[in-house]
Design an enzyme around this catalytic site. Structure first.
Site, PDB file in Angstrom:
ATOM      1  N   ASP A 168       0.825  -1.210   0.000  1.00  0.00           N
ATOM      2  CA  ASP A 168       0.000   0.000   0.000  1.00  0.00           C
ATOM      3  C   ASP A 168       0.863   1.264   0.000  1.00  0.00           C
ATOM      4  O   ASP A 168       1.983   1.264   0.499  1.00  0.00           O
ATOM      5  CB  ASP A 168      -0.932  -0.012   1.225  1.00  0.00           C
ATOM      6  CG  ASP A 168      -2.120   0.918   1.046  1.00  0.00           C
ATOM      7  OD1 ASP A 168      -2.405   1.326  -0.101  1.00  0.00           O
ATOM      8  OD2 ASP A 168      -2.766   1.247   2.057  1.00  0.00           O
ATOM      9  N   ASN A 203     -10.583  -2.994  -5.986  1.00  0.00           N
ATOM     10  CA  ASN A 203      -9.790  -1.994  -6.726  1.00  0.00           C
ATOM     11  C   ASN A 203     -10.350  -1.691  -8.118  1.00  0.00           C
ATOM     12  O   ASN A 203      -9.965  -0.694  -8.744  1.00  0.00           O
ATOM     13  CB  ASN A 203      -8.316  -2.402  -6.817  1.00  0.00           C
ATOM     14  CG  ASN A 203      -7.550  -2.250  -5.511  1.00  0.00           C
ATOM     15  OD1 ASN A 203      -6.643  -3.017  -5.209  1.00  0.00           O
ATOM     16  ND2 ASN A 203      -7.899  -1.247  -4.713  1.00  0.00           N
TER      17      ASN A 203
END
Ligand code: IPE
Ligand code: IPE
Ligand code: MG
Length: 230
Positions: A13, A61
């Protein structure tokens, strides 16, 4: 006591924030993130870790802007096409975890090619979690189990047989970069007794020293699995 995780998992991330801080488009952050990954496979292998999984694209996502999603798919294409041989040379077996639906056909074809090309490697399993969601994995397993005609009560072992990678042991350590303190749907079932390590470092800046720090922290943990102190 074994102090190196058998299975290390990382939630990659912070690519977007890394780019933003430099005044770059988000995709440049993703590109830097993939480059970092290449180096990390080597470093993780050197630590004697047998299974290395990374969360690269979640089932959620797809909700990002089309340009970012398309850019990410192209980066995955590039990464697979150009890095498979280097990973193979390290004794790396490339595997993918996640739903195969929705992945562009040509990328899917490359994924199969990479898996086949490295199928005989046994030093480290490098697992790319792509279109992966923990809930999707459990649901897919339940549906596959039903389709198999299974009768009677379902055990953990029955369900696990239908997970994406049933032979891979649960992650011992899950690292998340970039400061967020959550799983975001990663290895939900498998994380039941995983240790967690969080760092503020954005993924593209995660380096050998950061890896060592995480592993040292893990080495000091006491895992009890609900039992008593050993
Ligand atoms: C992680 O970086 C990569 C993917 C989720 C594909 P992010 O894109 O989530 O970066 P931040 O969280 O916006 O900084
Ligand atoms: C988790 O990161 C997924 C990956 C790293 C692939 P996200 O950036 O998508 O997670 P949230 O939205 O911050 O929970
Ligand atoms: Mg993020």
């Amino acid at each position: 006591m074994k102090t190196v995780p058998d299975h290390l998992a990382i939630i990659l991330d912070g690519n977007g924030r890394w780019a933003k801080r430099r005044g770059l488009p988000r995709l440049m952050g993703h590109r830097a993130g993939l480059r970092k990954l290449e180096e990390m496979v080597r470093l993780v292998k050197r630590q004697g870790i047998r299974y290395f999984s990374v969360y690269a694209f979640s089932t959620e996502n797809w909700n990002r802007p089309k340009m970012e999603v398309d850019g990410l798919m192209s980066l995955f294409r590039y990464y697979i096409r150009h890095k498979v041989d280097a990973i193979k040379a390290e004794g790396g077996r490339i595997r993918f975890a996640g739903r195969r639906e929705n992945i562009p056909a040509d990328l899917l074809e490359m994924m199969r090619w990479a898996e086949e090309r490295t199928a005989g490697e046994t030093t480290i399993d490098f697992i790319l979690c792509l279109n992966y969601g923990g809930r999707a994995e459990v649901l897919d397993a339940v549906n596959a189990l039903l389709e198999s005609g299974h009768r009677g009560p379902v055990t953990e072992a029955d369900l696990r047989r239908f997970f994406y990678l049933p032979d891979v042991p649960d992650p011992d350590l899950i690292v998340r970069t970039s400061g967020e303190l959550r799983l975001s749907n990663f290895w939900l079932w498998e994380a039941a007794y995983s240790e967690f390590y969080f760092t503020d470092i954005h993924w593209p800046d995660f380096d050998e020293a950061a890896l060592r720090t995480a592993l040292e922290d893990y080495a000091g943990r006491e895992r009890r699995y609900g039992g008593l102190k050993s």
